[in-house]
Design a protein around this motif. Structure first.
Motif, PDB file in Angstrom:
ATOM      1  N   GLN A 107       0.824  -1.206   0.000  1.00 34.61           N
ATOM      2  CA  GLN A 107       0.000   0.000   0.000  1.00 34.61           C
ATOM      3  C   GLN A 107       0.862   1.262   0.000  1.00 34.61           C
ATOM      4  O   GLN A 107       0.498   2.278  -0.594  1.00 34.61           O
ATOM      5  CB  GLN A 107      -0.932   0.000   1.209  1.00 34.61           C
ATOM      6  CG  GLN A 107      -1.938   1.141   1.211  1.00 34.61           C
ATOM      7  CD  GLN A 107      -2.943   1.025   2.343  1.00 34.61           C
ATOM      8  OE1 GLN A 107      -2.751   0.271   3.277  1.00 34.61           O
ATOM      9  NE2 GLN A 107      -4.033   1.764   2.250  1.00 34.61           N
ATOM     10  N   SER A 108       2.009   1.188   0.636  1.00 34.96           N
ATOM     11  CA  SER A 108       2.902   2.351   0.703  1.00 34.96           C
ATOM     12  C   SER A 108       3.549   2.671  -0.640  1.00 34.96           C
ATOM     13  O   SER A 108       4.066   3.771  -0.844  1.00 34.96           O
ATOM     14  CB  SER A 108       4.000   2.112   1.746  1.00 34.96           C
ATOM     15  OG  SER A 108       4.965   1.172   1.263  1.00 34.96           O
ATOM     16  N   GLY A 109       3.558   1.694  -1.537  1.00 35.63           N
ATOM     17  CA  GLY A 109       4.203   1.887  -2.823  1.00 35.63           C
ATOM     18  C   GLY A 109       5.698   1.683  -2.795  1.00 35.63           C
ATOM     19  O   GLY A 109       6.376   1.846  -3.814  1.00 35.63           O
ATOM     20  N   ARG A 110       6.214   1.307  -1.645  1.00 34.97           N
ATOM     21  CA  ARG A 110       7.660   1.101  -1.532  1.00 34.97           C
ATOM     22  C   ARG A 110       8.044  -0.247  -2.129  1.00 34.97           C
ATOM     23  O   ARG A 110       7.424  -1.269  -1.838  1.00 34.97           O
ATOM     24  CB  ARG A 110       8.071   1.143  -0.057  1.00 34.97           C
ATOM     25  CG  ARG A 110       9.522   0.743   0.202  1.00 34.97           C
ATOM     26  CD  ARG A 110       9.770   0.593   1.696  1.00 34.97           C
ATOM     27  NE  ARG A 110      10.996  -0.164   1.963  1.00 34.97           N
ATOM     28  CZ  ARG A 110      11.220  -0.818   3.099  1.00 34.97           C
ATOM     29  NH1 ARG A 110      10.326  -0.804   4.067  1.00 34.97           N
ATOM     30  NH2 ARG A 110      12.341  -1.486   3.258  1.00 34.97           N
ATOM     31  N   ARG A 111       9.076  -0.250  -2.939  1.00 34.29           N
ATOM     32  CA  ARG A 111       9.608  -1.485  -3.505  1.00 34.29           C
ATOM     33  C   ARG A 111      10.943  -1.784  -2.843  1.00 34.29           C
ATOM     34  O   ARG A 111      11.900  -1.016  -2.981  1.00 34.29           O
ATOM     35  CB  ARG A 111       9.803  -1.345  -5.012  1.00 34.29           C
ATOM     36  CG  ARG A 111      10.329  -2.614  -5.671  1.00 34.29           C
ATOM     37  CD  ARG A 111      10.760  -2.355  -7.102  1.00 34.29           C
ATOM     38  NE  ARG A 111      11.213  -3.582  -7.743  1.00 34.29           N
ATOM     39  CZ  ARG A 111      11.841  -3.613  -8.919  1.00 34.29           C
ATOM     40  NH1 ARG A 111      12.083  -2.487  -9.574  1.00 34.29           N
ATOM     41  NH2 ARG A 111      12.224  -4.759  -9.439  1.00 34.29           N
ATOM     42  N   PRO A 112      11.046  -2.887  -2.110  1.00 40.60           N
ATOM     43  CA  PRO A 112      12.327  -3.183  -1.457  1.00 40.60           C
ATOM     44  C   PRO A 112      13.398  -3.557  -2.460  1.00 40.60           C
ATOM     45  O   PRO A 112      13.110  -4.174  -3.492  1.00 40.60           O
ATOM     46  CB  PRO A 112      11.989  -4.364  -0.541  1.00 40.60           C
ATOM     47  CG  PRO A 112      10.776  -4.992  -1.137  1.00 40.60           C
ATOM     48  CD  PRO A 112      10.017  -3.889  -1.810  1.00 40.60           C
ATOM     49  N   ASP A 113      14.632  -3.178  -2.158  1.00 38.38           N
ATOM     50  CA  ASP A 113      15.739  -3.624  -2.991  1.00 38.38           C
ATOM     51  C   ASP A 113      15.994  -5.112  -2.795  1.00 38.38           C
ATOM     52  O   ASP A 113      16.254  -5.839  -3.754  1.00 38.38           O
ATOM     53  CB  ASP A 113      17.015  -2.845  -2.654  1.00 38.38           C
ATOM     54  CG  ASP A 113      16.992  -1.430  -3.215  1.00 38.38           C
ATOM     55  OD1 ASP A 113      16.321  -1.207  -4.242  1.00 38.38           O
ATOM     56  OD2 ASP A 113      17.629  -0.555  -2.622  1.00 38.38           O
ATOM     57  N   VAL A 114      15.927  -5.558  -1.541  1.00 35.76           N
ATOM     58  CA  VAL A 114      16.222  -6.959  -1.222  1.00 35.76           C
ATOM     59  C   VAL A 114      15.223  -7.466  -0.197  1.00 35.76           C
ATOM     60  O   VAL A 114      14.902  -6.766   0.769  1.00 35.76           O
ATOM     61  CB  VAL A 114      17.646  -7.123  -0.650  1.00 35.76           C
ATOM     62  CG1 VAL A 114      17.938  -8.598  -0.338  1.00 35.76           C
ATOM     63  CG2 VAL A 114      18.698  -6.562  -1.596  1.00 35.76           C
ATOM     64  N   VAL A 115      14.732  -8.683  -0.393  1.00 31.29           N
ATOM     65  CA  VAL A 115      13.971  -9.405   0.628  1.00 31.29           C
ATOM     66  C   VAL A 115      14.834 -10.556   1.122  1.00 31.29           C
ATOM     67  O   VAL A 115      15.380 -11.322   0.312  1.00 31.29           O
ATOM     68  CB  VAL A 115      12.626  -9.927   0.090  1.00 31.29           C
ATOM     69  CG1 VAL A 115      11.976 -10.863   1.123  1.00 31.29           C
ATOM     70  CG2 VAL A 115      11.683  -8.778  -0.226  1.00 31.29           C
ATOM     71  N   PHE A 116      14.955 -10.690   2.432  1.00 30.88           N
ATOM     72  CA  PHE A 116      15.687 -11.790   3.051  1.00 30.88           C
ATOM     73  C   PHE A 116      14.686 -12.875   3.422  1.00 30.88           C
ATOM     74  O   PHE A 116      13.836 -12.675   4.290  1.00 30.88           O
ATOM     75  CB  PHE A 116      16.419 -11.318   4.311  1.00 30.88           C
ATOM     76  CG  PHE A 116      17.685 -10.542   4.043  1.00 30.88           C
ATOM     77  CD1 PHE A 116      18.921 -11.051   4.421  1.00 30.88           C
ATOM     78  CD2 PHE A 116      17.642  -9.301   3.426  1.00 30.88           C
ATOM     79  CE1 PHE A 116      20.095 -10.347   4.181  1.00 30.88           C
ATOM     80  CE2 PHE A 116      18.799  -8.585   3.179  1.00 30.88           C
ATOM     81  CZ  PHE A 116      20.029  -9.103   3.554  1.00 30.88           C
ATOM     82  N   MET A 117      14.766 -14.019   2.757  1.00 34.64           N
ATOM     83  CA  MET A 117      13.902 -15.159   3.056  1.00 34.64           C
ATOM     84  C   MET A 117      14.694 -16.184   3.847  1.00 34.64           C
ATOM     85  O   MET A 117      15.792 -16.586   3.435  1.00 34.64           O
ATOM     86  CB  MET A 117      13.392 -15.780   1.745  1.00 34.64           C
ATOM     87  CG  MET A 117      12.756 -17.169   1.880  1.00 34.64           C
ATOM     88  SD  MET A 117      11.316 -17.202   2.967  1.00 34.64           S
ATOM     89  CE  MET A 117      10.025 -16.618   1.864  1.00 34.64           C
ATOM     90  N   GLY A 118      14.147 -16.608   4.998  1.00 33.42           N
ATOM     91  CA  GLY A 118      14.894 -17.572   5.782  1.00 33.42           C
ATOM     92  C   GLY A 118      14.174 -18.005   7.038  1.00 33.42           C
ATOM     93  O   GLY A 118      12.959 -17.821   7.186  1.00 33.42           O
ATOM     94  N   ASP A 119      14.950 -18.559   7.954  1.00 32.55           N
ATOM     95  CA  ASP A 119      14.416 -19.098   9.208  1.00 32.55           C
ATOM     96  C   ASP A 119      14.811 -18.200  10.381  1.00 32.55           C
ATOM     97  O   ASP A 119      14.851 -16.983  10.245  1.00 32.55           O
ATOM     98  CB  ASP A 119      14.889 -20.542   9.394  1.00 32.55           C
ATOM     99  CG  ASP A 119      16.394 -20.703   9.196  1.00 32.55           C
ATOM    100  OD1 ASP A 119      17.154 -19.793   9.589  1.00 32.55           O
ATOM    101  OD2 ASP A 119      16.829 -21.741   8.659  1.00 32.55           O
ATOM    102  N   SER A 120      15.105 -18.793  11.541  1.00 36.95           N
ATOM    103  CA  SER A 120      15.387 -17.993  12.735  1.00 36.95           C
ATOM    104  C   SER A 120      16.654 -17.160  12.599  1.00 36.95           C
ATOM    105  O   SER A 120      16.765 -16.086  13.187  1.00 36.95           O
ATOM    106  CB  SER A 120      15.497 -18.899  13.965  1.00 36.95           C
ATOM    107  OG  SER A 120      16.503 -19.883  13.773  1.00 36.95           O
ATOM    108  N   ILE A 121      17.624 -17.644  11.826  1.00 37.02           N
ATOM    109  CA  ILE A 121      18.859 -16.877  11.657  1.00 37.02           C
ATOM    110  C   ILE A 121      18.552 -15.584  10.901  1.00 37.02           C
ATOM    111  O   ILE A 121      19.083 -14.519  11.222  1.00 37.02           O
ATOM    112  CB  ILE A 121      19.929 -17.713  10.938  1.00 37.02           C
ATOM    113  CG1 ILE A 121      20.305 -18.923  11.811  1.00 37.02           C
ATOM    114  CG2 ILE A 121      21.167 -16.882  10.626  1.00 37.02           C
ATOM    115  CD1 ILE A 121      21.229 -19.918  11.136  1.00 37.02           C
TER     116      ILE A 121
END
Length: 297
Positions: A107-121
């Motif tokens: 909704q904010s219109g912000r596009r992230p440069d990077v998404v970090f996908m992972g677990d607890s670390i």
């Protein structure tokens, strides 16, 4: 002709169906019972506090803490496991975890440069150093305890739908630990391959991370997982080379000669402390800066 007539008669005699609800409404109620997103499962307070302490801890001390936490008579541990079981029963991949945050981001219109996908670390990373994410337009989508199988299910919602330029994938620790059931090396690698496919099909550049060392699974101190970590990392590195994507080696800076996690950087043998994340950040930044320079805008 007879068949057509019979079909028409059957339709005429059928009771009138109630109006079809909207898709969201149909999925929100079953047998009159509203299905709600379960509350997020926070890490136990003692575990979270121990994770970010900078002093090294003795693994036997941490194992004793884990055993106390697993004791059915421990109300904190019992409450955590009950909430965790309810969450897995109602939302196994934990799509609820970031649903509101994803909606707000879009909704904010912000596009992230990077998404970090992972677990607890990955989840612990933003708690240990929030500025690493906010200063670089990075988004953290880690969930404690998740296997690669769960990540595949939520990858579209928590990564692709946010339209990042790059995704940083780190997984495997909980596959080795059997957090959501037994999984073979082939199945674990295929789950990573599936996430790479999803990202690349949507124009997202992939950076693949190794698994940091694992000294010991605290609830299962008899399980020698160190050679398993090395073997899976070798396959992850080979997969990165096969798919021509960047690979970040988080294992080597932390591994002692016997494959244990250097206690200067992890006090439970698995999760980095703030000092550990401080070692990881320049490695991540170097790889991500290079990936962003080549990624579509």
């Amino acid at each position: 002709m007879i068949a057509a007539l019979g079909a028409t008669t059957a339709m005429a005699q059928a009771p009138v169906a109630p109006p079809t609800p909207q898709l969201g409404e149909a999925f929100a109620a079953v047998n009159g019972t509203t299905i709600r997103c379960p509350l997020p499962v926070p890490p136990a307070a003692a575990q979270q506090a121990a994770q970010f302490e900078t002093r090294p801890r003795n693994l036997d001390e941490m194992s004793a803490m884990a055993q106390r936490f697993m004791d059915p008579a421990n109300p904190i541990g019992a409450g955590f496991r009950k909430t965790q079981a309810e969450q897995q029963a109602t939302d196994w991949p934990f799509l609820c975890r970031y649903r509101d945050a994803n909606a707000a981001l879009k909704q904010s219109g912000r596009r992230p440069d990077v998404v970090f996908m992972g677990d607890s670390i990955t989840e612990g990373w933003i708690n240990a150093d929030p500025s690493f994410f906010t200063s670089h337009n990075y988004v953290d989508r880690g969930i404690s305890g998740q296997s690669s199988s769960q990540m595949v299910v939520r990858f579209y919602h928590d990564v692709v739908a946010l339209h990042p330029r790059v995704v940083h994938i780190m997984t495997g620790t909980n596959d080795i630990g059997g957090a959501t059931g037994p999984v073979t090396e082939d199945e674990s690698i295929d789950n990573v391959r599936a996430m790479i496919d999803l990202a690349q099909a949507n124009g997202i550049t992939v950076v693949l991370a190794s698994i940091p060392p694992m000294s010991r699974l605290l609830p299962r101190p008899d399980f020698n997982l160190r050679p398993v970590v090395r073997a899976l990392n070798a396959r992850l590195k080979a997969l990165a080379a096969e798919r021509r994507i960047a690979f970040i080696d988080y294992y080597t800076p932390f591994a002692q000669p016997d494959g244990a996690f250097d206690p200067r950087y992890a006090n439970d043998g698995v999760h980095p402390t703030r000092a550990g994340y401080a070692v990881m950040e320049p490695l991540a930044q170097r790889a991500l800066s290079s990936a962003l320079a080549k990624a579509p805008r």
